[in-house]
Scaffold this active site. Structure first.
Site, PDB file in Angstrom:
ATOM      1  N   ASP A  14       0.832  -1.207   0.000  1.00 33.99           N
ATOM      2  CA  ASP A  14       0.000   0.000   0.000  1.00 33.99           C
ATOM      3  C   ASP A  14       0.865   1.255   0.000  1.00 33.99           C
ATOM      4  OD1 ASP A  14      -2.188  -1.637   0.091  1.00 33.99           O
ATOM      5  OD2 ASP A  14      -2.425  -1.495   2.269  1.00 33.99           O
TER       6      ASP A  14
HETATM    7  N1  URA Z   1      -1.366  -5.939   3.760  1.00 35.47           N
HETATM    8  C1  URA Z   1      -1.873  -4.678   3.767  1.00 35.47           C
HETATM    9  O1  URA Z   1      -2.941  -4.429   4.298  1.00 35.47           O
HETATM   10  N2  URA Z   1      -1.147  -3.719   3.175  1.00 35.47           N
HETATM   11  C2  URA Z   1       0.056  -3.927   2.581  1.00 35.47           C
HETATM   12  O2  URA Z   1       0.665  -2.994   2.075  1.00 35.47           O
HETATM   13  C3  URA Z   1       0.562  -5.243   2.596  1.00 35.47           C
HETATM   14  C4  URA Z   1      -0.170  -6.241   3.187  1.00 35.47           C
END
Ligand code: URA
Length: 230
Positions: A102
């Site tokens: 993310d």
């Molecule tokens: N899980 C999430 O919620 N975000 C990420 O960036 C990676 C795994």
């Protein structure tokens, strides 16, 4: 692609000629004579018939990047910098990201042009753990580890997550090991307890550990040993 298909896709050989070339042991892939029509040819393979090179073979490329906050795990984005913007490499359009993170998640990001290799790293079937350091808004209770190990139902995908391991590090910090990479998976797992994830950092993907010498935004090529381990 199979070598027989690779050769018969070329305008100069029909299927019968391809069979003959293989039987006569005139086909060489990466320096080794090939007679098995099922032999796999990749974009990285060099293919010769007699002394003529039919495919030069591209070099496979593998990088580990320490993803900083505030950049997008995509190859292009109209608004924000992308992880590929951080790479000073040629032909970046040939590269892809193995397992996205993310916008504000930091940590290990693998970037390569080798799709077969990156699938081994990311597919749940290979069961390679992805390890995250997590910080949450509320305290993390003992019931979390049990629920994560049993698996959580994700209604949107209509699936139950694979068993995950949670190790408590402090009242609001933990290390979580998962073998899938569902959309926002870690945030949704903690979201099951209405507990917001306020810090998320990927430390490891299977055998590959984020190199602690890399500051956020820095990257390096993987070593031959690291590539072999996947
Ligand atoms: N899980 C999430 O919620 N975000 C990420 O960036 C990676 C795994």
């Amino acid at each position: 692609m199979r070598i027989d298909r690779f050769l018969s896709n070329l305008p100069r050989f029909n299927r019968k000629q391809v069979r003959l070339l293989l039987v006569e042991r005139r086909v060489v892939v990466d320096g080794v004579t090939v007679s098995d029509p099922h032999h796999e040819v990749r974009v990285f393979s060099q293919v010769r018939v007699d002394d003529e090179v039919l495919q030069t073979g591209k070099p496979a490329r593998y990088f580990m990047l320490h993803k900083p906050q505030g950049c997008v795990s995509a190859t292009s984005d109209p608004q924000h910098p992308t992880v590929l913007d951080l790479l000073d490499e040629p032909d970046k359009d040939e590269l892809h990201i193995a397992g996205r993170l993310d916008f504000n998640t930091t940590g290990l990001m693998i970037i390569t042009n080798d799709g077969q290799w990156s699938r081994r790293l990311t597919q749940p079937q290979t069961k390679l753990p992805k390890v995250y350091w997590v910080e949450t808004e509320q305290g993390i209770g003992p019931e979390y580890a049990l629920a994560f190990r049993a698996g959580l139902y994700f209604a949107f995908e209509d699936l139950t997550t694979q068993p995950a391991e949670l190790q408590l590090l402090g009242p609001t910090t933990a290390r979580l090991s998962i073998i899938e990479g569902r959309y926002h998976q870690v945030k949704r797992m903690f979201g099951h307890f209405n507990n917001k994830v306020i810090g998320l950092h990927r430390e490891r993907m299977g055998p590959l550990m984020l190199d602690t010498a890399l500051a956020p935004g820095e990257y390096r090529a993987l070593t031959d040993e690291e590539i072999r381990q996947v």
